[in-house]
Design a protein around this motif. Structure first.
Motif, mmCIF file in Angstrom:
data_model
loop_
_atom_site.group_PDB
_atom_site.id
_atom_site.type_symbol
_atom_site.label_atom_id
_atom_site.label_comp_id
_atom_site.label_asym_id
_atom_site.label_seq_id
_atom_site.Cartn_x
_atom_site.Cartn_y
_atom_site.Cartn_z
ATOM 1 N N UNK A 84 16.909 -9.745 -2.450
ATOM 2 C CA UNK A 84 16.288 -8.915 -2.063
ATOM 3 C C UNK A 84 16.205 -7.368 -3.431
ATOM 4 N N UNK A 85 15.436 -6.358 -2.691
ATOM 5 C CA UNK A 85 14.998 -5.606 -4.374
ATOM 6 C C UNK A 85 15.091 -3.706 -3.393
ATOM 7 N N UNK A 86 15.199 -3.641 -4.343
ATOM 8 C CA UNK A 86 15.128 -2.038 -3.660
ATOM 9 C C UNK A 86 14.984 -1.352 -4.348
ATOM 10 N N UNK A 87 13.721 -0.242 -3.857
ATOM 11 C CA UNK A 87 12.844 0.607 -4.682
ATOM 12 C C UNK A 87 13.941 1.587 -5.341
ATOM 13 N N UNK A 88 13.590 1.921 -6.383
ATOM 14 C CA UNK A 88 14.411 3.390 -7.281
ATOM 15 C C UNK A 88 13.858 3.293 -8.069
ATOM 16 N N UNK A 89 12.523 4.164 -7.338
ATOM 17 C CA UNK A 89 11.321 4.930 -7.831
ATOM 18 C C UNK A 89 11.281 6.081 -8.288
#
Ligand SMILES: Cc1cn([C@H]2C[C@H](O)[C@@H](COP(=O)(O)OP(=O)(O)O[C@H]3O[C@H](C)C(=O)[C@H](O)[C@H]3O)O2)c(=O)[nH]c1=O
Length: 186
Positions: A84-89
């Motif tokens: 899983x990857x979450x956009x934290x930008x």
């Protein structure tokens, strides 16, 4: 090498070609020239390898903050994981959105997780081995976590995962101040 886009524009799935024969198969799991040809010119400086004994082990959601942020190229060499990857930008049109993909020894898929994304996985089998390349060295003072169940991630997993003390104590996504800004190379 096959390159697949995901619902998050900067998050790619790479599947290097496997050469099968009567003995089994051979694959170049990473090739700098092939990555450059694909416009993915990443200078990896550290390889990681983790083993998780129990199905349902969850490692994440992790990041290293700037100036020691890491791009990661993740693969599962034994068993299977939901990666899983979450956009934290901050400022990203897809801020807070996540993508999950099954990586396994069998499918040979790799997830390219850019700087600015939180990363984590849950194991789908016992005895899982995960290997990943990073574009910066480990820096404990820049290492951070966000609670696995606080960012709206669909882990495809019911029940309580096996977590480290660090991950159990991580802040919720809503209470966390992301150090990443969209458009800035972290
Ligand atoms: C990440 C790392 C850890 N360590 C040491 C520090 C601890 O003594 C031990 C376990 O570390 P940690 O509990 O942070 O390991 P994971 O929970 O697998 O963390 C990793 O899992 C998720 C999925 C990630 O994407 C990150 O790469 C990383 O945060 O290894 C090192 O010596 N070098 C390293 O690069």
């Amino acid at each position: 090498m096959q390159i697949e886009k995901t619902d998050l524009p900067d998050l790619l799935i790479l599947t290097p070609r496997r050469f099968g024969d009567s003995r089994g198969w051979f694959v170049e799991t990473w090739n700098a020239a092939r990555m450059r040809e694909a416009g993915l010119d990443l200078a990896f400086v550290q390889d990681n390898h983790s083993f998780s004994a129990q199905k349902g082990t969850l490692r994440g959601l992790h990041y290293q903050s700037p100036p020691r942020a890491q791009d990661k190229l993740v693969r599962c060499s034994r068993g299977a994981i939901w990666d899983v990857a979450v956009d934290a930008r901050r400022g990203s049109p897809t801020y807070g959105r996540s993508v999950g993909v099954e990586l396994s020894a069998e499918n040979g898929r790799q997830l390219l997780v850019p700087k600015g994304f939180l990363h984590g996985f849950v194991t789908l089998t016992d005895d899982c081995e995960v290997q990943y390349k990073c574009t910066d060295l480990y820096s404990p003072q820049h290492d951070g976590s966000v609670r696995w169940d606080s960012a709206g991630v669909n882990w495809g997993f019911a029940g309580d995962p096996v977590l480290s003390e660090k991950d159990l104590a991580a802040p919720a996504f809503a209470d966390w101040q992301s150090p990443f800004t969209y458009g800035e190379t972290a």
